[in-house]
Motif scaffolding. Sequence first.
Motif, PDB file in Angstrom:
ATOM      1  N   GLY A   5       0.793  -1.223   0.000  1.00 45.30           N
ATOM      2  CA  GLY A   5       0.000   0.000   0.000  1.00 45.30           C
ATOM      3  C   GLY A   5       0.822   1.268   0.000  1.00 45.30           C
ATOM      4  O   GLY A   5       0.266   2.370   0.010  1.00 45.30           O
ATOM      5  N   ARG A   6       2.150   1.150   0.010  1.00 50.06           N
ATOM      6  CA  ARG A   6       3.009   2.340   0.038  1.00 50.06           C
ATOM      7  C   ARG A   6       3.858   2.421  -1.228  1.00 50.06           C
ATOM      8  O   ARG A   6       3.935   1.483  -2.009  1.00 50.06           O
ATOM      9  N   ARG A   7       4.458   3.565  -1.417  1.00 47.85           N
ATOM     10  CA  ARG A   7       5.321   3.806  -2.584  1.00 47.85           C
ATOM     11  C   ARG A   7       6.772   3.628  -2.162  1.00 47.85           C
ATOM     12  O   ARG A   7       7.216   4.209  -1.163  1.00 47.85           O
ATOM     13  N   HIS A   8       7.533   2.826  -2.922  1.00 46.02           N
ATOM     14  CA  HIS A   8       8.924   2.518  -2.582  1.00 46.02           C
ATOM     15  C   HIS A   8       9.824   2.853  -3.775  1.00 46.02           C
ATOM     16  O   HIS A   8       9.480   2.578  -4.928  1.00 46.02           O
ATOM     17  N   PHE A   9      11.004   3.415  -3.486  1.00 46.65           N
ATOM     18  CA  PHE A   9      11.952   3.759  -4.547  1.00 46.65           C
ATOM     19  C   PHE A   9      13.350   3.889  -3.963  1.00 46.65           C
ATOM     20  O   PHE A   9      13.534   4.000  -2.733  1.00 46.65           O
ATOM     21  N   ILE A  10      14.341   3.850  -4.850  1.00 48.75           N
ATOM     22  CA  ILE A  10      15.747   3.957  -4.446  1.00 48.75           C
ATOM     23  C   ILE A  10      16.205   5.394  -4.652  1.00 48.75           C
ATOM     24  O   ILE A  10      16.055   5.953  -5.726  1.00 48.75           O
ATOM     25  N   SER A  37      10.653   4.620   1.532  1.00 57.30           N
ATOM     26  CA  SER A  37       9.231   4.287   1.483  1.00 57.30           C
ATOM     27  C   SER A  37       8.423   5.526   1.867  1.00 57.30           C
ATOM     28  O   SER A  37       8.807   6.273   2.773  1.00 57.30           O
ATOM     29  N   ALA A  38       7.312   5.730   1.170  1.00 56.13           N
ATOM     30  CA  ALA A  38       6.466   6.879   1.442  1.00 56.13           C
ATOM     31  C   ALA A  38       5.021   6.516   1.180  1.00 56.13           C
ATOM     32  O   ALA A  38       4.723   5.576   0.432  1.00 56.13           O
ATOM     33  N   ASP A  39       4.120   7.241   1.822  1.00 58.77           N
ATOM     34  CA  ASP A  39       2.683   7.010   1.617  1.00 58.77           C
ATOM     35  C   ASP A  39       2.283   7.486   0.235  1.00 58.77           C
ATOM     36  O   ASP A  39       2.781   8.493  -0.270  1.00 58.77           O
ATOM     37  N   LYS A  40       1.357   6.759  -0.373  1.00 62.53           N
ATOM     38  CA  LYS A  40       0.842   7.165  -1.676  1.00 62.53           C
ATOM     39  C   LYS A  40      -0.107   8.334  -1.511  1.00 62.53           C
ATOM     40  O   LYS A  40      -0.932   8.353  -0.600  1.00 62.53           O
TER      41      LYS A  40
END
Length: 310
Positions: A294-299, A306-309
């Motif tokens: 349910g969250r947004r993940h990126f490098i 990780s951050a909330d959508k």
Amino acid sequence: MSETKGPMVWTSEVLNSVNVCSLADLTPQCFVKCRGMTRDVMAKHLCEALKIVEECQKKTDKLEKLINERLDEISIEHFDENQRLTKELEQVKGKSALEVVDLQREVVTLQRELLAEKDRQLTELRTSVVKSVESTVKEGLRTYSKVVEESCKAPSSAKVQADLQAVVKNVVEEEDRSRSFMLFGLQEEKGEDTNGKVSDVLLQLNLKPKVDVCRIGPGDKSTSKDSTGGRPRPVKVTVACSAIVKEVLSRAKCLKNCAQFRGVYLSPDRSVEKRAEHRKLVLELKQRLVDQPGRRHFIKGNVVVSADKN
């Protein structure tokens, strides 16, 4: 004497009187079929039309007079310039004479702007190259100082020489990698023009740098997507400086919007150690996608974020 109607008002009234919406639909038969269009009404419309034409002619004459007066003033103020332009205009036939002169001036202006833009880009490029070289040299010197310090603790001329060669080699390799990037997923074919394919990809990013390309890996049939269905070999692309590499990588996400190269992606030319570190980050990213869907993940910055959508 009644005030003369404007052309638009008169036209609208005539069209309404014959029940027509636009001039494109107006025909002589419209007047014939209209019962209210008597000879007197037609005469009235004709008189109004003549008055409108006369009024337009007066305005045209007045405007022409004002233009001629203004042209006379300009001729007096800029006599020398008009002489030169007159000679040029005499050499050009037809109504396009004035347009040619204006276009020439626009071309000169655009050329000046282009030269100024090139100077600006060259300045930015020099600054970027200087910073890159300074950073590489400083890193090499720090590594060299560390090697010298360690060699002083345990002196060994052979070890010092070998370590020094390794440092120099790393500095050179790092500088080379800063001027190149990797391109994955580009379709591979027998006898292909790899350079042309890479140029087509960069053209989608609105970039046209001079490139030196080569496929990485053995060139057997098992690596050709067209022969046995295997993955195409990655392409190493080398450009003039690290600034171009940064610009290419910053625009790489635009390839997602291109149907032809949607499966192509770009990455920095990493060393073996950095590739291993990036591989760990990718594995961590995949795990987070599973654990926290349910969250947004990126490098970002060698860290998985990780951050909330929204």
